[in-house]
Design a protein around this motif. Structure first.
Motif, PDB file in Angstrom:
ATOM      1  N   THR A  99      17.251 -32.442 -11.165  1.00 25.66           N
ATOM      2  CA  THR A  99      17.554 -33.529 -10.238  1.00 25.66           C
ATOM      3  C   THR A  99      16.392 -33.712  -9.269  1.00 25.66           C
ATOM      4  OG1 THR A  99      18.611 -32.080  -8.626  1.00 25.66           O
ATOM      5  CG2 THR A  99      20.019 -32.983 -10.372  1.00 25.66           C
ATOM      6  N   ILE A 100      16.492 -34.751  -8.454  1.00 27.04           N
ATOM      7  CA  ILE A 100      15.474 -34.984  -7.434  1.00 27.04           C
ATOM      8  C   ILE A 100      15.436 -33.816  -6.441  1.00 27.04           C
ATOM      9  CG2 ILE A 100      14.804 -36.525  -5.540  1.00 27.04           C
ATOM     10  CD1 ILE A 100      14.319 -37.709  -8.274  1.00 27.04           C
ATOM     11  N   VAL A 101      16.597 -33.276  -6.103  1.00 23.38           N
ATOM     12  CA  VAL A 101      16.654 -32.135  -5.182  1.00 23.38           C
ATOM     13  C   VAL A 101      15.972 -30.920  -5.808  1.00 23.38           C
ATOM     14  CG1 VAL A 101      18.203 -30.557  -3.961  1.00 23.38           C
ATOM     15  CG2 VAL A 101      18.739 -32.987  -4.069  1.00 23.38           C
ATOM     16  N   ASP A 102      16.233 -30.681  -7.097  1.00 18.36           N
ATOM     17  CA  ASP A 102      15.566 -29.575  -7.789  1.00 18.36           C
ATOM     18  C   ASP A 102      14.052 -29.741  -7.750  1.00 18.36           C
ATOM     19  OD1 ASP A 102      18.031 -28.498  -8.486  1.00 18.36           O
ATOM     20  OD2 ASP A 102      18.062 -29.510 -10.442  1.00 18.36           O
ATOM     21  N   GLN A 103      13.593 -30.947  -7.997  1.00 17.80           N
ATOM     22  CA  GLN A 103      12.163 -31.211  -8.010  1.00 17.80           C
ATOM     23  C   GLN A 103      11.551 -31.045  -6.621  1.00 17.80           C
ATOM     24  OE1 GLN A 103      11.191 -34.869 -10.066  1.00 17.80           O
ATOM     25  NE2 GLN A 103      12.831 -34.509 -11.553  1.00 17.80           N
ATOM     26  N   PHE A 104      12.289 -31.433  -5.588  1.00 21.56           N
ATOM     27  CA  PHE A 104      11.794 -31.238  -4.227  1.00 21.56           C
ATOM     28  C   PHE A 104      11.651 -29.752  -3.913  1.00 21.56           C
ATOM     29  CE2 PHE A 104      12.606 -30.459   0.284  1.00 21.56           C
ATOM     30  CZ  PHE A 104      11.552 -31.164   0.840  1.00 21.56           C
ATOM     31  N   VAL A 105      12.667 -28.971  -4.279  1.00 21.21           N
ATOM     32  CA  VAL A 105      12.618 -27.525  -4.012  1.00 21.21           C
ATOM     33  C   VAL A 105      11.468 -26.892  -4.794  1.00 21.21           C
ATOM     34  CG1 VAL A 105      13.862 -25.354  -4.352  1.00 21.21           C
ATOM     35  CG2 VAL A 105      15.048 -27.327  -3.401  1.00 21.21           C
ATOM     36  N   LEU A 106      11.285 -27.294  -6.046  1.00 20.23           N
ATOM     37  CA  LEU A 106      10.190 -26.749  -6.843  1.00 20.23           C
ATOM     38  C   LEU A 106       8.827 -27.114  -6.260  1.00 20.23           C
ATOM     39  CD1 LEU A 106      11.476 -27.424 -10.460  1.00 20.23           C
ATOM     40  CD2 LEU A 106      11.023 -25.196  -9.452  1.00 20.23           C
ATOM     41  N   SER A 107       8.678 -28.338  -5.796  1.00 24.93           N
ATOM     42  CA  SER A 107       7.368 -28.754  -5.288  1.00 24.93           C
ATOM     43  C   SER A 107       7.077 -28.185  -3.913  1.00 24.93           C
ATOM     44  CB  SER A 107       7.248 -30.275  -5.267  1.00 24.93           C
ATOM     45  OG  SER A 107       8.181 -30.829  -4.361  1.00 24.93           O
TER      46      SER A 107
END
Length: 144
Positions: A99-107
């Motif tokens: 998800t977008i939240v997952d991608q934010f946390v990863l980045s």
């Protein structure tokens, strides 16, 4: 054997050996290994921050605001682009999508700081921009 860095070799060994080790140790041993690993990780992080603090006050620094700002912006932009591109590719093959939240946390929470600081410290003295790279790594570590 392949000439890779020690960090990459340890990660590859851990990934390859995980299934073999987990199947051959007891639940208590597994719990002990898990907590020992957490203890070692926290100890390593403490040592890195102690070394960071000591080296910040004991070294001569050359501060260049433009270089530091550009370095931080480039790290944030390219880290975010890398995560978005890789997640877009991986989402084509996954049943549970990033998800977008997952991608934010990863980045935002990806590997950074300590590795850059270690590389900056280990640079040879003949490199003229070593102190600027060193300062950028300190700022990146503190920012992370």
């Amino acid at each position: 054997m392949f000439g890779v860095s020690a960090i990459f070799a340890i990660i590859a060994c851990g990934v390859a050996m995980k299934e073999y080790v987990k199947g051959n140790i007891t639940h208590e041993a597994n719990t002990s290994v898990k907590y020992l690993t957490k203890l070692l990780a926290l100890s390593g992080e403490t040592i890195i921050f102690m070394f960071l603090g000591l080296s910040t006050i004991s070294s001569s620094h050359k501060w260049d605001t433009h270089f530091v700002v550009i370095t931080i912006l480039a790290c944030l932009i390219y880290r975010t682009l890398g995560v978005i591109i890789q997640c877009a590719i991986l989402n084509q093959f996954r049943t549970k999508q990033f998800t977008i939240v997952d991608q934010f946390v990863l980045s935002y929470g990806g590997l950074r700081g300590a590795i850059a600081f270690g590389l900056a410290v280990s640079m040879p003295e003949i490199i003229a921009a070593k102190s600027m790279d060193y300062n950028s790594a300190i700022v990146e570590l503190v920012e992370g």
